[in-house]
Motif scaffolding. Structure first.
Motif, mmCIF file in Angstrom:
data_model
loop_
_atom_site.group_PDB
_atom_site.id
_atom_site.type_symbol
_atom_site.label_atom_id
_atom_site.label_comp_id
_atom_site.label_asym_id
_atom_site.label_seq_id
_atom_site.Cartn_x
_atom_site.Cartn_y
_atom_site.Cartn_z
ATOM 1 N N VAL A 161 0.827 -1.205 0.000
ATOM 2 C CA VAL A 161 0.000 0.000 0.000
ATOM 3 C C VAL A 161 0.864 1.259 0.000
ATOM 4 O O VAL A 161 0.409 2.345 -0.372
ATOM 5 N N SER A 162 2.134 1.122 0.373
ATOM 6 C CA SER A 162 3.051 2.269 0.410
ATOM 7 C C SER A 162 3.793 2.468 -0.899
ATOM 8 O O SER A 162 4.843 3.111 -0.924
ATOM 9 N N LEU A 163 3.268 1.927 -1.978
ATOM 10 C CA LEU A 163 4.002 1.956 -3.250
ATOM 11 C C LEU A 163 4.460 3.368 -3.618
ATOM 12 O O LEU A 163 3.774 4.353 -3.363
ATOM 13 N N GLU A 164 5.642 3.427 -4.237
ATOM 14 C CA GLU A 164 6.275 4.695 -4.582
ATOM 15 C C GLU A 164 6.205 5.008 -6.071
ATOM 16 O O GLU A 164 6.538 6.127 -6.472
ATOM 17 N N THR A 165 5.816 4.062 -6.903
ATOM 18 C CA THR A 165 5.676 4.336 -8.332
ATOM 19 C C THR A 165 4.587 5.385 -8.525
ATOM 20 O O THR A 165 3.493 5.273 -7.951
ATOM 21 N N VAL A 166 4.878 6.384 -9.337
ATOM 22 C CA VAL A 166 3.941 7.504 -9.487
ATOM 23 C C VAL A 166 3.537 7.681 -10.951
ATOM 24 O O VAL A 166 4.262 7.298 -11.874
ATOM 25 N N ALA A 167 2.372 8.277 -11.111
ATOM 26 C CA ALA A 167 1.859 8.643 -12.431
ATOM 27 C C ALA A 167 1.462 10.118 -12.391
ATOM 28 O O ALA A 167 0.743 10.547 -11.485
ATOM 29 N N ARG A 168 1.949 10.886 -13.361
ATOM 30 C CA ARG A 168 1.576 12.295 -13.415
ATOM 31 C C ARG A 168 1.029 12.628 -14.795
ATOM 32 O O ARG A 168 1.406 12.008 -15.793
ATOM 33 N N ARG A 169 0.134 13.580 -14.830
ATOM 34 C CA ARG A 169 -0.448 14.006 -16.101
ATOM 35 C C ARG A 169 0.510 14.954 -16.815
ATOM 36 O O ARG A 169 1.128 15.823 -16.216
ATOM 37 N N ASP A 170 0.601 14.751 -18.135
ATOM 38 C CA ASP A 170 1.391 15.658 -18.971
ATOM 39 C C ASP A 170 0.662 15.778 -20.300
ATOM 40 O O ASP A 170 0.845 14.961 -21.202
ATOM 41 N N GLY A 171 -0.203 16.788 -20.401
ATOM 42 C CA GLY A 171 -0.996 16.961 -21.611
ATOM 43 C C GLY A 171 -1.947 15.795 -21.810
ATOM 44 O O GLY A 171 -2.765 15.478 -20.941
ATOM 45 N N ASP A 172 -1.823 15.140 -22.955
ATOM 46 C CA ASP A 172 -2.724 14.022 -23.262
ATOM 47 C C ASP A 172 -2.063 12.679 -22.958
ATOM 48 O O ASP A 172 -2.411 11.656 -23.546
ATOM 49 N N HIS A 173 -1.111 12.680 -22.015
ATOM 50 C CA HIS A 173 -0.443 11.442 -21.612
ATOM 51 C C HIS A 173 -0.344 11.351 -20.084
ATOM 52 O O HIS A 173 -0.419 12.360 -19.379
ATOM 53 N N TRP A 174 -0.191 10.110 -19.630
ATOM 54 C CA TRP A 174 0.290 9.840 -18.289
ATOM 55 C C TRP A 174 1.784 9.512 -18.398
ATOM 56 O O TRP A 174 2.206 8.868 -19.352
ATOM 57 N N VAL A 175 2.546 9.932 -17.411
ATOM 58 C CA VAL A 175 3.966 9.618 -17.365
ATOM 59 C C VAL A 175 4.226 8.802 -16.094
ATOM 60 O O VAL A 175 3.928 9.274 -14.980
ATOM 61 N N LEU A 176 4.759 7.611 -16.256
ATOM 62 C CA LEU A 176 4.981 6.696 -15.139
ATOM 63 C C LEU A 176 6.463 6.636 -14.787
ATOM 64 O O LEU A 176 7.316 6.532 -15.669
ATOM 65 N N ARG A 177 6.742 6.683 -13.484
ATOM 66 C CA ARG A 177 8.123 6.580 -13.022
ATOM 67 C C ARG A 177 8.147 5.751 -11.741
ATOM 68 O O ARG A 177 7.327 5.946 -10.841
ATOM 69 N N GLY A 178 9.104 4.819 -11.692
ATOM 70 C CA GLY A 178 9.245 3.992 -10.493
ATOM 71 C C GLY A 178 9.871 2.656 -10.831
ATOM 72 O O GLY A 178 10.481 2.477 -11.890
ATOM 73 N N ALA A 179 9.721 1.710 -9.910
ATOM 74 C CA ALA A 179 10.302 0.381 -10.091
ATOM 75 C C ALA A 179 9.380 -0.669 -9.493
ATOM 76 O O ALA A 179 8.670 -0.410 -8.511
ATOM 77 N N LYS A 180 9.405 -1.853 -10.082
ATOM 78 C CA LYS A 180 8.629 -2.994 -9.601
ATOM 79 C C LYS A 180 9.553 -4.212 -9.543
ATOM 80 O O LYS A 180 10.555 -4.293 -10.263
ATOM 81 N N LYS A 181 9.224 -5.163 -8.691
ATOM 82 C CA LYS A 181 10.079 -6.335 -8.544
ATOM 83 C C LYS A 181 9.232 -7.584 -8.347
ATOM 84 O O LYS A 181 8.127 -7.519 -7.829
ATOM 85 N N TRP A 182 9.801 -8.718 -8.780
ATOM 86 C CA TRP A 182 9.142 -10.037 -8.703
ATOM 87 C C TRP A 182 7.906 -10.097 -9.582
ATOM 88 O O TRP A 182 6.897 -10.715 -9.199
ATOM 89 N N ILE A 183 7.981 -9.521 -10.754
ATOM 90 C CA ILE A 183 6.810 -9.429 -11.623
ATOM 91 C C ILE A 183 6.850 -10.551 -12.662
ATOM 92 O O ILE A 183 7.619 -10.493 -13.635
#
Length: 411
Positions: A161-183
């Motif tokens: 629930v404390s995930l740090e991956t973020v999504a921000r709006r930039d015009g007509d896109h979402w921009v995703l930044r972060g990391a995931k593991k064991w996927i």
């Protein structure tokens, strides 16, 4: 260490081939399966027969045979009881039996089913838009596209629930930044359902957790296979980096509004883990029983020794309890009465019991117990992974503790 007296000499075979000869359903828990459910179960058996030799070799080499994953979809085995008009409907019992049988044959196959069907396909079916489902639902179900569910992060497993991956709006896109593991399937070339927190103080949904459909060839998406695993070696899990991955606004799954939606998917898969543990335990028990009957020491079969009979009885005790948990859980789910914590209790009990059975079976086989050709060692290793994923033993205990006491010990 001599292996000449092993009852399973020669080329390595899957534990499924060895263990099918024994009847482990002591209480006839699955004797009254409806014809439609049994047909799905039989289809899973046929699938395992087909791919087991390939999976045995792949586990030994730590390779992921994508063809086996796709074949599971071709045989309509990844639908996992998901209720959607575009998917074959399996009852909770049929879905459980499929999961059990596939895991009985190979733990990596069981995890492929959990990832492709239980997590990725379920996420899309529950929360995807009509357009997203039209494009991807059938492709996930038939295995032509492999899907992954990206929630766990390098620093956030049980506290996801404390995930740090973020999504921000930039015009007509979402921009995703972060990391995931064991996927699982995160480096398969397919699609990934990325759970991220919205980082946009100007938006009403700032801080909300949403899910985004990301094609793995998107610029900035990098999935690196995690090496050195001693468990589930024939499916690859990935460490994912999201470096300003741009996706269109309609990449967000509209049905996802908060972390509770991710939890909905996870709750549904916990019953699958309980069934998977039963499959592993069944393979280990039956391999041990077959070995005890055929292995001769001190002039008589191991099965004639009192200590061996006592061990087999303890294993059967655990196995029968696991079967009863699963059957009752399926009945409750069929009636629409299964509570998330009841699935947690089944997962908590069954993975613990599977560990005991696998450990006893490994010991009963003596030196031959560590040989991959006898299957038990592989199942023992794979059980360690399912004991952890979809909520560790400790997390399940805290969920149950909160439910039965009315008080939370999480914080």
């Amino acid at each position: 260490m001599s292996t000449e007296a092993s009852p399973f000499p020669g080329e390595r075979v899957s534990s499924y081939d060895v263990t099918r000869r024994q009847d482990s359903d002591y209480y006839a828990v699955f004797a009254d399966i409806p014809a439609a459910d049994r047909a799905a179960w039989d289809r899973a058996k046929a699938y395992v027969d087909e791919v087991a030799p390939q999976m045995a070799e792949a586990w030994d080499r730590a390779e992921y045979p994508l063809s086996a994953a796709r074949r599971m979809g071709e045989m309509d085995l990844v639908v996992d009881g998901i209720d959607h008009p575009a998917l074959t409907r399996l009852s909770p019992l049929a879905a459980g039996l499929v999961n059990m049988e596939i895991s009985r044959g190979d733990g990596s196959l069981g995890t492929i089913l959990a990832v492709q069907g239980g997590l990725a396909l379920r996420t899309l079916a529950l929360f995807g838009s009509a357009a997203q489902q039209e494009r991807w639902l059938t492709a996930l179900a038939d295995g032509s596209v492999l899907g992954s569910f990206a929630l766990t992060e390098p620093d956030h497993g049980s506290d996801s629930v404390s995930l740090e991956t973020v999504a921000r709006r930039d015009g007509d896109h979402w921009v995703l930044r972060g990391a995931k593991k064991w996927i699982g399937n995160g480096a398969s070339g397919g699609i990934t359902f990325v759970w991220a927190r919205v980082d946009d103080e100007t938006a009403a949904e700032h801080g909300a957790v949403r899910c985004f459909l990301v094609e793995q060839d998107a610029p900035g998406y990098a999935g690196t296979v995690i090496r050195g695993k001693a468990s589930l070696r024939a499916i690859h899990q990935a460490h994912i980096r999201l470096d300003d991955v741009r996706v269109p606004l309609d990449a967000v799954l509209p049905g996802t509004k908060s972390f509770k939606d991710a939890s909905t998917v996870l709750y549904a898969t916990r019953s699958g883990v309980a069934w998977s543990a039963l499959g592993h335990a069944t393979a280990c028990y039956e391999a041990a029983l077959a070995y005890a009957k055929e292995r001769v020491q001190f002039g008589k079969p191991l099965a004639k020794f009192q200590m061996v009979q006592e061990r087999l009885t303890h294993m059967l005790e655990d196995l029968t309890a696991m079967q009863l948990y699963c059957r009752r859980m399926a009945d409750l789910e069929q009636a629409g009465q299964l509570r998330p914590t009841q699935a947690s209790l089944a997962k908590f009990h069954n993975t613990r019991a599977a560990r005991r059975i696998a450990s006893t079976a490994r010991d009963l086989l003596g030196g031959n117990g560590i040989l991959l050709e006898n299957g038990v060692m592989q199942h023992l290793a794979d059980i360690e992974a399912i004991h952890t994923y979809e909520g560790t033993e400790s997390v399940q205990a805290l969920l149950l503790g909160r439910d039965i006491t009315g008080m939370s010990a999480f914080a």
